[in-house]
Design an enzyme around this catalytic site. Structure first.
Site, mmCIF file in Angstrom:
data_model
loop_
_atom_site.group_PDB
_atom_site.id
_atom_site.type_symbol
_atom_site.label_atom_id
_atom_site.label_comp_id
_atom_site.label_asym_id
_atom_site.label_seq_id
_atom_site.Cartn_x
_atom_site.Cartn_y
_atom_site.Cartn_z
ATOM 1 N N TRP A 154 0.798 -1.228 0.000
ATOM 2 C CA TRP A 154 0.000 0.000 0.000
ATOM 3 C C TRP A 154 0.829 1.275 0.000
ATOM 4 O O TRP A 154 0.293 2.339 -0.220
ATOM 5 C CB TRP A 154 -0.960 0.051 1.189
ATOM 6 N N HIS B 230 -1.155 2.854 3.825
ATOM 7 C CA HIS B 230 -1.113 2.460 5.232
ATOM 8 C C HIS B 230 -1.612 3.572 6.149
ATOM 9 O O HIS B 230 -2.322 3.313 7.129
ATOM 10 C CB HIS B 230 0.319 2.071 5.622
ATOM 11 N N ASP C 270 7.549 -1.202 7.762
ATOM 12 C CA ASP C 270 8.245 -1.218 6.479
ATOM 13 C C ASP C 270 9.654 -0.650 6.607
ATOM 14 O O ASP C 270 10.583 -1.115 5.953
ATOM 15 C CB ASP C 270 7.460 -0.416 5.428
ATOM 16 N N ARG D 174 11.897 -3.325 8.650
ATOM 17 C CA ARG D 174 12.290 -4.555 7.968
ATOM 18 C C ARG D 174 13.567 -4.397 7.156
ATOM 19 O O ARG D 174 14.245 -5.373 6.851
ATOM 20 C CB ARG D 174 11.167 -5.055 7.057
ATOM 21 N N HIS E 154 5.273 -9.786 6.313
ATOM 22 C CA HIS E 154 4.491 -8.816 5.544
ATOM 23 C C HIS E 154 3.597 -9.474 4.495
ATOM 24 O O HIS E 154 2.834 -8.785 3.823
ATOM 25 C CB HIS E 154 5.415 -7.811 4.861
ATOM 26 N N HIS F 45 0.154 -2.403 11.049
ATOM 27 C CA HIS F 45 0.714 -2.519 9.698
ATOM 28 C C HIS F 45 0.285 -3.812 9.004
ATOM 29 O O HIS F 45 -0.119 -3.792 7.833
ATOM 30 C CB HIS F 45 2.232 -2.459 9.770
ATOM 31 N N ASP G 72 -1.360 -4.834 5.396
ATOM 32 C CA ASP G 72 -0.675 -5.659 4.389
ATOM 33 C C ASP G 72 -1.562 -6.785 3.885
ATOM 34 O O ASP G 72 -1.601 -7.093 2.691
ATOM 35 C CB ASP G 72 0.581 -6.282 5.005
ATOM 36 N N HIS H 279 -0.022 -9.266 -1.685
ATOM 37 C CA HIS H 279 0.676 -9.713 -0.477
ATOM 38 C C HIS H 279 0.126 -11.050 0.003
ATOM 39 O O HIS H 279 0.557 -11.579 1.028
ATOM 40 C CB HIS H 279 0.576 -8.660 0.629
ATOM 41 N N HIS I 28 3.486 -5.452 -8.628
ATOM 42 C CA HIS I 28 3.326 -5.309 -7.181
ATOM 43 C C HIS I 28 3.381 -3.837 -6.775
ATOM 44 O O HIS I 28 2.570 -3.369 -5.978
ATOM 45 C CB HIS I 28 4.422 -6.098 -6.454
ATOM 46 N N ASP J 231 0.719 -1.339 -4.774
ATOM 47 C CA ASP J 231 1.115 -0.706 -3.520
ATOM 48 C C ASP J 231 0.920 0.795 -3.556
ATOM 49 O O ASP J 231 0.435 1.396 -2.600
ATOM 50 C CB ASP J 231 2.605 -0.950 -3.243
#
Length: 307
Positions: A41, A46, A85, A88, A100, A156, A160, A166, A189, A193
């Site tokens: 996203w 988010h 995010d 990670r 995620h 989060h 996701d 995802h 992807h 997002d």
């Protein structure tokens, strides 16, 4: 080389020339400070989900969340919604990368499905993470530090889980499917997002976008059956609840995201007819994620979904 694959090595050993070494230092530090491009996203999505959730939490729930996070400002949930995010891609947070997503090993567009035993790897996935961090928040014996991290992760990961790619393993969740969007070369992807969401928001901030979507939720606009969005939602079986949400999102990979196959999305510019045909998936999934996040947190802190 993509930004996400830059090796953060000691540049002093890579070039004997002082000026060249200095340039390498600056370049590597800049690249290594940037987050990976494909994050579910994106920031806008988010933050929008978090703002929607804030509209649906009770005063008791809001107070509990603020207390755990140590925040009092109006964007107390949106403020931490993208932390996972960023985390990670730190050396200490790389372990959380598998959390995620869940890699559904299905066969889109002919067949879409999510099976926990088949698709959630030994290092965990979004579903196991939601189960785990929910249990931490429910446990009064959890430490303040553990609850702090659990809250940020849960905010989060529920977001996701609602991004269709995802919940898909094909071509690394679409990361290896090259597409063009508004003249830019990117991957499938990434546009789900970020680009599709940004086009949908049409320049609005996350807070304003969330207000618009919240109004649509309350009005039952866009053909949304909001009363069904919490069907089966229960803390008595958090695994089943998360799987239900994942299966719903994964189904859109077959019906919308890749409905015409990989070859079709690799041709033309997807910001035109493709966006017009499928933007409602992004809209409804962001709305659902926010609505469900608020209800889930209410369950945790009050025992009821309603705020």
């Amino acid at each position: 080389m993509s930004l996400g694959s830059v090796a953060c090595v000691d540049p002093a050993t890579s070039d004997s020339d002082t000026m060249s070494a200095t340039l390498r230092v600056v370049t590597i530090l800049l690249l290594c400070s940037l987050p990976e491009l494909a994050t579910a996203w994106g920031d806008l999505g988010h933050e929008t989900i978090a703002w929607i959730a804030q509209s649906y939490v009770s005063s008791t729930t809001a107070s509990a969340i603020k207390d755990i996070l140590g925040l009092t400002q109006s964007d107390y949930m949106a403020n931490v919604s993208t932390w996972a995010d960023t985390y990670r891609y730190t050396s200490g947070g790389r372990w959380s990368a598998p959390l995620h997503f869940i890699d559904a090993n299905d066969s889109p567009p002919s067949s879409c499905s999510v099976e926990y035993s088949r698709d959630c790897g030994s290092t965990g996935c979004s579903i196991s993470a939601i189960v785990n961090y929910t249990s931490i928040l429910l446990d009064d014996e959890s430490s303040d530090t553990t609850r702090y991290d659990a809250m940020k992760f849960l905010i989060h990961f529920i977001g996701d889980l609602h991004q269709p790619l995802h919940d898909e393993a094909l071509d690394v969740g679409g990361n290896d499917i090259n597409v063009t969007y508004d003249g830019d070369h990117t991957n499938l992807h990434h546009i789900w997002d970020t680009e599709i969401v940004e086009q949908l928001a049409d320049g609005a901030s996350a807070e304003s976008f969330a207000k618009n979507l919240t109004a649509s939720i309350k009005a039952g606009s866009n053909g949304w059956d909001v009363n069904s969005w919490l069907d089966g939602t229960t803390l008595n079986d958090t695994l089943s609840t998360a799987i239900t949400w994942a299966k719903e999102a994964n189904g859109y990979v077959c019906s919308d995201v890749l409905s015409a196959g990989i070859d079709a999305v690799e041709k033309g510019d997807l910001s035109g007819s493709y966006y017009k045909a499928h933007f409602d998936v992004a809209r409804v999934q962001i709305a659902r994620a926010g609505y469900r996040l608020g209800a889930w947190l209410n369950l945790i802190f009050t025992g009821k979904t309603a705020g």
